[in-house]
Enzyme design. Sequence first.
Site, mmCIF file in Angstrom:
data_model
loop_
_atom_site.group_PDB
_atom_site.id
_atom_site.type_symbol
_atom_site.label_atom_id
_atom_site.label_comp_id
_atom_site.label_asym_id
_atom_site.label_seq_id
_atom_site.Cartn_x
_atom_site.Cartn_y
_atom_site.Cartn_z
ATOM 1 C CE LYS A 132 36.305 -27.295 47.067
ATOM 2 N NZ LYS A 132 35.175 -26.433 47.261
ATOM 3 C CG ASP A 171 28.682 -41.429 38.937
ATOM 4 O OD1 ASP A 171 28.141 -42.110 38.112
ATOM 5 O OD2 ASP A 171 27.829 -40.505 39.447
ATOM 6 C CG PHE A 179 22.538 -37.009 43.573
ATOM 7 C CD1 PHE A 179 23.084 -36.255 44.549
ATOM 8 C CD2 PHE A 179 22.738 -36.381 42.243
ATOM 9 C CE1 PHE A 179 24.072 -35.277 44.548
ATOM 10 C CE2 PHE A 179 23.730 -35.401 42.064
ATOM 11 C CZ PHE A 179 24.433 -35.041 43.110
ATOM 12 C CG ASP A 188 29.915 -31.721 46.378
ATOM 13 O OD1 ASP A 188 29.447 -30.675 45.722
ATOM 14 O OD2 ASP A 188 30.058 -32.669 45.951
ATOM 15 N NE ARG A 198 32.382 -30.682 49.190
ATOM 16 C CZ ARG A 198 32.655 -31.221 48.260
ATOM 17 N NH1 ARG A 198 32.950 -32.606 48.216
ATOM 18 N NH2 ARG A 198 32.662 -30.879 47.056
#
Length: 179
Positions: A42, A102, A151, A158, A164
Site C-alpha cells: 500500500k 529499508d 521511523f 505507515d 499514510r
Amino acid sequence: MQNDIEKVLFSVSDLEKRIAELGEVITKDYEGKELIVVGILKGSNIFTSDLVRKINLPLKIDFMVVSSYGNTTESTGVVRILKDLENSVENKHLLIVEDIVDSGLTLKYLKEMLLTRNPAGIKLCTLLDKPARRKEVVHIDYLGFEVPDEFIVGYGIDYAEMYRNLPYVGVLKREVYSK
C-alpha cells in the site's frame, strides 16, 4: 496525528519538486519503450500516482501487494505476495515503484521473481532510501531522497496502517511505536 510527528523531513513542496525531477529523467530514459509502472501497495500508492503524472509517455500501471512487516517496525524477512500483477510482463520494461527501501529484502525478492517472467528490463524507483538498515544489496535506479535510520511515516508510508494520509514525510515520535 500531527502531534505524533517529531519532525518533518520533506515538505509537500520538497516532494513535488523531486517527483517532477524524477518524472523528467524517467521520461527520457524510457522514450520509445513499452513501460509498465508497477506500484508496490500500500505504501507507494500516493508516490506512484504523483510520479506517473510526471512521466510524459504512454505507459501502463499495475500494482502488487507484498508484505514483509505486518504490524511491526521490523521486517520479518519473509516476503509474501498478497496480490500479483494482472498481465504478462514478457518483453516489457518494468519500473518497480516503492515507497521506502529499508532492508532491501522485498525489492531483491521482487526483482528476482519478476526476472523469471522475462521482462525486457527492470529498474527500481523509490521515494526514500534508508541505507543504514540494508541487509541485501539493491541497486536503486531512481531515488527521491536518502533518509536517516529513524521511523518514517507520511505520504503513503505507515505505522500500523496509520499516518499514510499525511501530505509530507516525517519522523514518528519513538513513544508512539514503543508502546
